[in-house]
Each structure stands twice: as C-alpha cells, then as structure tokens.
Design an enzyme around this catalytic site. Structure first.
Site, PDB file in Angstrom:
ATOM      1  N   ASN A  13       0.875  -1.168   0.000  1.00 36.64           N
ATOM      2  CA  ASN A  13       0.000   0.000   0.000  1.00 36.64           C
ATOM      3  C   ASN A  13       0.915   1.222   0.000  1.00 36.64           C
ATOM      4  O   ASN A  13       1.491   1.559   1.026  1.00 36.64           O
ATOM      5  CB  ASN A  13      -0.896  -0.004   1.251  1.00 36.64           C
ATOM      6  CG  ASN A  13      -1.684   1.280   1.391  1.00 36.64           C
ATOM      7  OD1 ASN A  13      -1.918   1.985   0.413  1.00 36.64           O
ATOM      8  ND2 ASN A  13      -2.093   1.603   2.609  1.00 36.64           N
ATOM      9  N   TRP A  14       1.027   1.815  -1.173  1.00 39.37           N
ATOM     10  CA  TRP A  14       1.986   2.925  -1.309  1.00 39.37           C
ATOM     11  C   TRP A  14       1.495   4.208  -0.634  1.00 39.37           C
ATOM     12  O   TRP A  14       2.259   5.154  -0.487  1.00 39.37           O
ATOM     13  CB  TRP A  14       2.254   3.205  -2.789  1.00 39.37           C
ATOM     14  CG  TRP A  14       3.079   2.176  -3.491  1.00 39.37           C
ATOM     15  CD1 TRP A  14       3.436   0.936  -3.033  1.00 39.37           C
ATOM     16  CD2 TRP A  14       3.644   2.304  -4.800  1.00 39.37           C
ATOM     17  NE1 TRP A  14       4.196   0.283  -3.971  1.00 39.37           N
ATOM     18  CE2 TRP A  14       4.335   1.099  -5.083  1.00 39.37           C
ATOM     19  CE3 TRP A  14       3.632   3.298  -5.768  1.00 39.37           C
ATOM     20  CZ2 TRP A  14       5.014   0.884  -6.273  1.00 39.37           C
ATOM     21  CZ3 TRP A  14       4.295   3.091  -6.966  1.00 39.37           C
ATOM     22  CH2 TRP A  14       4.990   1.897  -7.215  1.00 39.37           C
ATOM     23  N   LYS A  15       0.209   4.259  -0.298  1.00 35.57           N
ATOM     24  CA  LYS A  15      -0.381   5.476   0.288  1.00 35.57           C
ATOM     25  C   LYS A  15      -0.134   6.668  -0.658  1.00 35.57           C
ATOM     26  O   LYS A  15      -0.104   6.472  -1.861  1.00 35.57           O
ATOM     27  CB  LYS A  15       0.179   5.742   1.686  1.00 35.57           C
ATOM     28  CG  LYS A  15       0.170   4.490   2.571  1.00 35.57           C
ATOM     29  CD  LYS A  15       0.417   4.816   4.010  1.00 35.57           C
ATOM     30  CE  LYS A  15       0.653   3.526   4.790  1.00 35.57           C
ATOM     31  NZ  LYS A  15       0.311   3.660   6.193  1.00 35.57           N
ATOM     32  N   HIS A  98      -9.388   1.364   4.624  1.00 36.60           N
ATOM     33  CA  HIS A  98      -8.108   1.527   5.333  1.00 36.60           C
ATOM     34  C   HIS A  98      -8.316   2.470   6.518  1.00 36.60           C
ATOM     35  O   HIS A  98      -9.090   3.427   6.440  1.00 36.60           O
ATOM     36  CB  HIS A  98      -7.053   2.091   4.383  1.00 36.60           C
ATOM     37  CG  HIS A  98      -5.680   2.027   4.949  1.00 36.60           C
ATOM     38  ND1 HIS A  98      -5.196   2.981   5.825  1.00 36.60           N
ATOM     39  CD2 HIS A  98      -4.685   1.111   4.807  1.00 36.60           C
ATOM     40  CE1 HIS A  98      -3.965   2.655   6.172  1.00 36.60           C
ATOM     41  NE2 HIS A  98      -3.630   1.526   5.576  1.00 36.60           N
ATOM     42  N   GLU A 100      -6.641   4.828   7.631  1.00 36.04           N
ATOM     43  CA  GLU A 100      -6.390   6.258   7.355  1.00 36.04           C
ATOM     44  C   GLU A 100      -7.604   6.900   6.701  1.00 36.04           C
ATOM     45  O   GLU A 100      -7.895   8.073   6.926  1.00 36.04           O
ATOM     46  CB  GLU A 100      -5.127   6.405   6.491  1.00 36.04           C
ATOM     47  CG  GLU A 100      -3.877   6.124   7.325  1.00 36.04           C
ATOM     48  CD  GLU A 100      -2.689   5.589   6.542  1.00 36.04           C
ATOM     49  OE1 GLU A 100      -2.675   5.681   5.303  1.00 36.04           O
ATOM     50  OE2 GLU A 100      -1.775   5.045   7.196  1.00 36.04           O
ATOM     51  N   GLU A 170      -5.620  -4.971  10.385  1.00 32.14           N
ATOM     52  CA  GLU A 170      -4.620  -3.929  10.606  1.00 32.14           C
ATOM     53  C   GLU A 170      -4.909  -3.180  11.901  1.00 32.14           C
ATOM     54  O   GLU A 170      -5.694  -2.221  11.911  1.00 32.14           O
ATOM     55  CB  GLU A 170      -4.649  -2.933   9.436  1.00 32.14           C
ATOM     56  CG  GLU A 170      -4.309  -3.560   8.101  1.00 32.14           C
ATOM     57  CD  GLU A 170      -3.594  -2.562   7.209  1.00 32.14           C
ATOM     58  OE1 GLU A 170      -2.491  -2.870   6.765  1.00 32.14           O
ATOM     59  OE2 GLU A 170      -4.117  -1.457   6.983  1.00 32.14           O
ATOM     60  N   GLY A 176       2.213   2.253  10.583  1.00 31.74           N
ATOM     61  CA  GLY A 176       3.146   3.364  10.413  1.00 31.74           C
ATOM     62  C   GLY A 176       3.817   3.801  11.710  1.00 31.74           C
ATOM     63  O   GLY A 176       4.459   4.844  11.753  1.00 31.74           O
ATOM     64  N   SER A 216       3.213  -2.216  10.273  1.00 31.62           N
ATOM     65  CA  SER A 216       4.672  -2.223  10.467  1.00 31.62           C
ATOM     66  C   SER A 216       5.310  -3.588  10.188  1.00 31.62           C
ATOM     67  O   SER A 216       6.276  -3.971  10.852  1.00 31.62           O
ATOM     68  CB  SER A 216       5.025  -1.724  11.875  1.00 31.62           C
ATOM     69  OG  SER A 216       4.538  -0.399  12.059  1.00 31.62           O
ATOM     70  N   GLY A 237       2.721  -1.168   4.230  1.00 37.76           N
ATOM     71  CA  GLY A 237       2.816   0.257   3.907  1.00 37.76           C
ATOM     72  C   GLY A 237       4.256   0.656   3.666  1.00 37.76           C
ATOM     73  O   GLY A 237       4.807   0.445   2.584  1.00 37.76           O
ATOM     74  N   GLY A 238       4.892   1.209   4.695  1.00 37.47           N
ATOM     75  CA  GLY A 238       6.251   1.750   4.573  1.00 37.47           C
ATOM     76  C   GLY A 238       7.234   0.838   3.842  1.00 37.47           C
ATOM     77  O   GLY A 238       7.965   1.293   2.950  1.00 37.47           O
TER      78      GLY A 238
END
Ligand code: PEP
Length: 256
Positions: A13-15, A98, A100, A170, A176, A216, A237-238
């Site tokens: 997930n590149w966000k 998600h 976010e 999640e 994150g 994470s 993500g990251g």
C-alpha cells in the site's frame, strides 16, 4: 492444515507516495526481484500511478490495485473515482476501509460496506481493512469491534462474491508506528476473523479466505508473522516503498 487451501498475498500500500518517475523506477526494480514468488504479489498505488503500474507490470506476476474507490457508479462526486473506472483500466484490486480513510476522511462501516459492494459489482477484488484502535484493545473490546466491522462491511455480499474479498487485519496502533503486533496477537485476531466468517457464511468459506496482517510488517518480522496458520500474507505500507524490503517480505511469504 488449511493454510495450503489459501493463496498467500503480499500487497503493498503505497499510500500518498511516489511521483510517476519514482513509481516507474520502483516497479522496474521490483519486477525481477519478485518474479519467482510463489505467493500473490500486488501493488496498490495512488490513482496517478495506476496507468504506469498497469503498463509496466504487463506480462509479470505483479497485480495492480487502487487505494480506494467511490460507491456510486458515476455522477456529481467531485474528486472521486468509481469502481467501474478502475475496472475499465484493468485494475484488479482495491483497498477498502483503510484506517487512514476511516480516521481522516470520514469513512464509516456503512460506507465501507457500500464501497465493498460497488467494487465487487465492478469485478474488482477487495482488500477489506479492519482493525482496532489502541484504546479498543486496552478496553478489551477488540473482538467486538472487529466482529462489527467485518459483519457490516460484508452485509449483502454473497458467499459466491466472497471469493473476491481478502480481509486485512490492521491494528490501527501498529500502522506506520513501527509497533508491530506480536505474531501471536496477529494470529489470534486473524483466527477470530476467520471464525466470524464461518459464522456469517460457513466453515468452508472461512477456510478458503485469505486473511492478511498489516501494521509495520518489515523484512525482519515478516517470517514469524507469516508462519502463523491464520496469517495468509500481509498488507505492507512503509516497507513496500523499497524494492529490497518488499521483496524480503515476499520471500518470507514463499516460505510461510
Ligand atoms: C498500511 O498502510 O496498510 C500499513 C500496514 O502501513 P505500515 O506497514 O507502514 O504500518
């Protein structure tokens, strides 16, 4: 072992990251590195990178996803993108719900349900995110919350349509933050989600469902998380923004 019945999927997930040239170089680096993966490999990218990702991944084992879609088919929804628009481009996956989006963009369980149904109807595969806040965990209501999110999100989704749904567990406190759920915590909630699916549908549907962990996950902790019976992959993500890190997780899934 039911794990063998399910496809493990590692999805990035590149966000809101990567311009088109940056996306191009990341995909070009990643392609040969994951070419021999024996799990599903998906990159969910910003809308502006979808065309680039679709072109560059043609003929490879990398599938492309979006990070959201609207629930209406078309109309006066300035700034939104419909599920049909994504499907027409050749996009296969879409992340829905998600945390976010829930935290910053007013997403509710009801709108998650509408988006999920719209995406399925358009022929997309949904990566449906559920997860508790730290406060929920501390108040000991993780299961109640996850059960409610899962049940509402899947309202009106038939058993047959469920094959196009992946659930990503999640925990919001792990996204994150560098704080990963322990492998046992992840396995416990992924197992609970599977029980919830068995209650809504049946055991066979639950056994066949891919349930990912996200929060994470990285090159170091992936192997332990992915070795768990009920953890069928990850939403990353990251660590999906660097080809070697993402590849290390894909390699861990190959062994998991
Ligand atoms: C995510 O964005 O879904 C996620 C799990 O992020 P991170 O891996 O950075 O915690």
């Amino acid at each position: 072992m039911n794990k063998t019945l399910r496809e493990a999927i590692i999805a990035g997930n590149w966000k809101m990251n990567k311009t088109r040239p940056e996306a191009k170089s990341l995909i070009e680096e990643l392609k040969p590195m994951v070419a021999n993966a024996n799990c599903g490999v998906v990159i969910c990218v910003p809308f502006t990178n979808l065309e680039t990702a679709l072109q560059l991944t043609q003929g490879s084992n990398i599938k492309v996803g979006a990070e959201n879609c609207h629930f209406e088919k078309s109309g006066a929804f300035t700034g939104e993108i419909s599920a049909d628009m994504l499907a027409e481009m050749g996009v296969e996956y879409v992340v829905i719900g998600h945390s976010e989006r829930r935290q910053y963009f007013g997403e509710t369980d009801e709108t998650v349900n509408k988006r999920t149904r719209a995406a399925i109807e358009a022929g997309l595969k949904v990566i449906l995110c559920v997860g508790e806040m730290l406060e929920d965990r501390e108040n000991n209501i993780t299961e109640e919350l996850i059960s409610m999110q899962t049940k509402i999100a899947l309202k009106g989704v038939t058993r047959d349509e469920l094959k196009n749904v992946i659930i990503a567990y999640e925990p919001v406190w792990a996204i994150g933050t560098g704080k990963t759920a322990t492998a046992d915590q992840a396995a416990e909630v992924c197992g609970f989600i599977r029980e919830t699916i068995a209650k809504i549908y049946d055991q066979e549907a639950a056994n066949g469902m891919t349930i990912q962990y996200g929060g994470s996950m990285n090159a170091k902790n992936a192997a332990e998380l992915l070795s768990k019976e009920d953890v069928d992959g990850g939403l990353i993500g990251g660590a999906s923004l660097k080809a070697p890190d993402f590849t290390a997780i894909v390699n861990a899934a190959n062994e998991g």
